[in-house]
Design a protein around this motif. Sequence first.
Motif, mmCIF file in Angstrom:
data_model
loop_
_atom_site.group_PDB
_atom_site.id
_atom_site.type_symbol
_atom_site.label_atom_id
_atom_site.label_comp_id
_atom_site.label_asym_id
_atom_site.label_seq_id
_atom_site.Cartn_x
_atom_site.Cartn_y
_atom_site.Cartn_z
ATOM 1 N N VAL A 33 0.816 -1.080 0.110
ATOM 2 C CA VAL A 33 0.021 0.023 0.254
ATOM 3 C C VAL A 33 0.786 1.153 0.159
ATOM 4 O O VAL A 33 1.806 1.264 0.814
ATOM 5 C CB VAL A 33 -0.748 0.034 1.072
ATOM 6 C CG1 VAL A 33 -0.227 -0.055 2.508
ATOM 7 C CG2 VAL A 33 -1.874 1.122 1.238
ATOM 8 N N THR A 34 0.666 2.275 -0.996
ATOM 9 C CA THR A 34 1.328 3.343 -1.102
ATOM 10 C C THR A 34 0.300 4.442 -0.908
ATOM 11 O O THR A 34 -0.753 4.503 -1.264
ATOM 12 C CB THR A 34 2.106 3.489 -2.422
ATOM 13 O OG1 THR A 34 1.365 3.527 -3.594
ATOM 14 C CG2 THR A 34 3.238 2.391 -2.399
ATOM 15 N N LYS A 38 4.626 6.687 -1.948
ATOM 16 C CA LYS A 38 5.670 6.506 -0.904
ATOM 17 C C LYS A 38 4.724 5.044 0.040
ATOM 18 O O LYS A 38 3.793 5.206 0.148
ATOM 19 C CB LYS A 38 6.018 7.497 0.346
ATOM 20 C CG LYS A 38 6.778 8.251 -0.564
ATOM 21 C CD LYS A 38 6.997 9.670 0.433
ATOM 22 C CE LYS A 38 7.435 10.742 -0.386
ATOM 23 N NZ LYS A 38 7.326 12.032 0.294
ATOM 24 N N PRO A 39 5.527 4.384 0.441
ATOM 25 C CA PRO A 39 4.882 3.080 1.760
ATOM 26 C C PRO A 39 4.341 3.994 2.736
ATOM 27 O O PRO A 39 4.612 4.774 2.973
ATOM 28 C CB PRO A 39 6.005 2.421 1.991
ATOM 29 C CG PRO A 39 7.242 2.845 1.236
ATOM 30 C CD PRO A 39 7.234 3.981 0.382
ATOM 31 N N ALA A 40 2.940 3.509 2.526
ATOM 32 C CA ALA A 40 1.840 3.998 3.572
ATOM 33 C C ALA A 40 2.756 3.453 4.987
ATOM 34 O O ALA A 40 3.031 2.655 5.321
ATOM 35 C CB ALA A 40 0.743 3.387 3.220
ATOM 36 N N PRO A 41 2.437 4.587 5.932
ATOM 37 C CA PRO A 41 3.347 4.356 7.361
ATOM 38 C C PRO A 41 2.421 3.330 8.057
ATOM 39 O O PRO A 41 0.830 3.002 7.830
ATOM 40 C CB PRO A 41 3.145 5.729 7.971
ATOM 41 C CG PRO A 41 2.044 6.409 7.433
ATOM 42 C CD PRO A 41 2.093 6.038 6.053
ATOM 43 N N ALA A 42 2.952 2.551 9.220
ATOM 44 C CA ALA A 42 1.971 1.640 9.930
ATOM 45 C C ALA A 42 1.093 2.624 10.670
ATOM 46 O O ALA A 42 1.156 3.667 10.768
ATOM 47 C CB ALA A 42 3.207 0.981 11.054
ATOM 48 N N GLY A 43 -0.077 2.046 10.732
ATOM 49 C CA GLY A 43 -1.137 2.668 11.491
ATOM 50 C C GLY A 43 -2.231 3.251 10.630
ATOM 51 O O GLY A 43 -3.063 3.885 10.970
ATOM 52 N N THR A 44 -2.053 3.042 9.135
ATOM 53 C CA THR A 44 -2.639 3.403 7.945
ATOM 54 C C THR A 44 -4.020 2.733 7.960
ATOM 55 O O THR A 44 -4.039 1.484 7.956
ATOM 56 C CB THR A 44 -1.817 3.367 6.552
ATOM 57 O OG1 THR A 44 -0.621 4.317 6.747
ATOM 58 C CG2 THR A 44 -2.830 3.815 5.514
ATOM 59 N N THR A 58 -9.042 -2.467 7.798
ATOM 60 C CA THR A 58 -8.063 -2.999 8.538
ATOM 61 C C THR A 58 -6.962 -2.001 8.711
ATOM 62 O O THR A 58 -6.912 -0.747 7.979
ATOM 63 C CB THR A 58 -7.127 -4.196 7.567
ATOM 64 O OG1 THR A 58 -6.173 -4.756 8.540
ATOM 65 C CG2 THR A 58 -6.457 -3.674 6.504
ATOM 66 N N VAL A 59 -6.189 -2.161 9.534
ATOM 67 C CA VAL A 59 -5.125 -1.186 9.994
ATOM 68 C C VAL A 59 -3.558 -1.754 9.693
ATOM 69 O O VAL A 59 -3.456 -2.862 9.984
ATOM 70 C CB VAL A 59 -5.134 -0.694 11.561
ATOM 71 C CG1 VAL A 59 -3.980 0.343 11.780
ATOM 72 C CG2 VAL A 59 -6.586 -0.261 11.558
ATOM 73 N N THR A 60 -2.835 -1.154 9.103
ATOM 74 C CA THR A 60 -1.202 -1.405 8.806
ATOM 75 C C THR A 60 -0.705 -1.560 9.829
ATOM 76 O O THR A 60 -0.496 -0.798 10.880
ATOM 77 C CB THR A 60 -0.848 -0.765 7.614
ATOM 78 O OG1 THR A 60 -0.799 0.458 7.960
ATOM 79 C CG2 THR A 60 -1.604 -0.762 6.401
ATOM 80 N N ALA A 61 0.067 -2.856 9.990
ATOM 81 C CA ALA A 61 1.048 -3.005 11.344
ATOM 82 C C ALA A 61 2.413 -2.922 10.704
ATOM 83 O O ALA A 61 3.170 -2.304 11.712
ATOM 84 C CB ALA A 61 0.923 -4.511 11.748
ATOM 85 N N LYS A 62 2.772 -2.831 9.447
ATOM 86 C CA LYS A 62 4.022 -2.589 8.958
ATOM 87 C C LYS A 62 3.894 -1.519 7.659
ATOM 88 O O LYS A 62 2.861 -1.633 7.007
ATOM 89 C CB LYS A 62 4.570 -4.045 8.569
ATOM 90 C CG LYS A 62 5.782 -4.019 7.889
ATOM 91 C CD LYS A 62 6.195 -5.419 7.794
ATOM 92 C CE LYS A 62 7.515 -5.647 6.967
ATOM 93 N NZ LYS A 62 7.835 -7.094 6.468
ATOM 94 N N ALA A 63 5.124 -0.659 7.705
ATOM 95 C CA ALA A 63 4.846 0.439 6.687
ATOM 96 C C ALA A 63 4.584 -0.129 5.221
ATOM 97 O O ALA A 63 5.479 -1.196 4.842
ATOM 98 C CB ALA A 63 6.151 1.417 6.599
ATOM 99 N N GLY A 64 3.970 0.147 4.455
ATOM 100 C CA GLY A 64 3.674 -0.262 2.925
ATOM 101 C C GLY A 64 3.101 -1.655 2.754
ATOM 102 O O GLY A 64 3.145 -2.307 1.598
ATOM 103 N N GLU A 65 2.562 -2.118 3.884
ATOM 104 C CA GLU A 65 2.014 -3.590 3.395
ATOM 105 C C GLU A 65 0.828 -3.786 4.450
ATOM 106 O O GLU A 65 0.735 -3.329 5.668
ATOM 107 C CB GLU A 65 3.035 -4.423 4.257
ATOM 108 C CG GLU A 65 2.889 -5.684 3.918
ATOM 109 C CD GLU A 65 3.948 -6.734 3.963
ATOM 110 O OE1 GLU A 65 3.862 -7.653 5.038
ATOM 111 O OE2 GLU A 65 5.257 -6.574 3.623
#
Length: 191
Positions: A33-34, A38-44, A58-65
């Motif tokens: 996920v960008t 740029k890679p979306a930050p954790a917590g996106t 959902t909420v990202t736990a890791k930047a860009g994924e």
Amino acid sequence: MDIRYIISLLILLSLACTAAALPVLPDEFAGSVTLDGKPAPAGTVITARIDWNERGSTVTAKAGEYGPLDSPGVLAVRATEEDLRRSGSPIITFWVNGHKADQEVAFTGGATRRLDLSAVTGGEDDQVPVASGRNSFGIEGVGITDTDGGQQVVIDNRTVQGGITTNETAITLSNVDGWEEVVIFTRERPA
């Protein structure tokens, strides 16, 4: 008639009824996920919508994924019966921290797939339809009044230019004020 034939027929009918009553499985997505390239930050927050209605997030736990598949971070999208009644394959749109992603896919039910998402802040498509959420909408001839238990919608069929139909729990306005279709859901049969 042969008793085996009758029993076989009854078994087939019961299986068909059971299959028809099964709930539709969600589609599951994971991938990169960008945001603004740029890679979306954790917590996106990633949200999936069908017809502007949220059907999973959902909420990202890791930047860009987001995800991965078969994890708590997977994005599970659940279509409602109403979504499927309107379209056999409703379109899922994806939102990254409130910004519409470029990707859209058709809901299939039970699919698990990788989907890389990219969104840009400040894009035109970020606009929510004026009839969604807490925003008001204004169609000439349609008045909305807040009441104790909700809202009262009054439609002046002499003023509304377009089609007006009702069913058990909805009023549908077709081709009015630039809207192809506006559906107002009600708790009771519209009068």
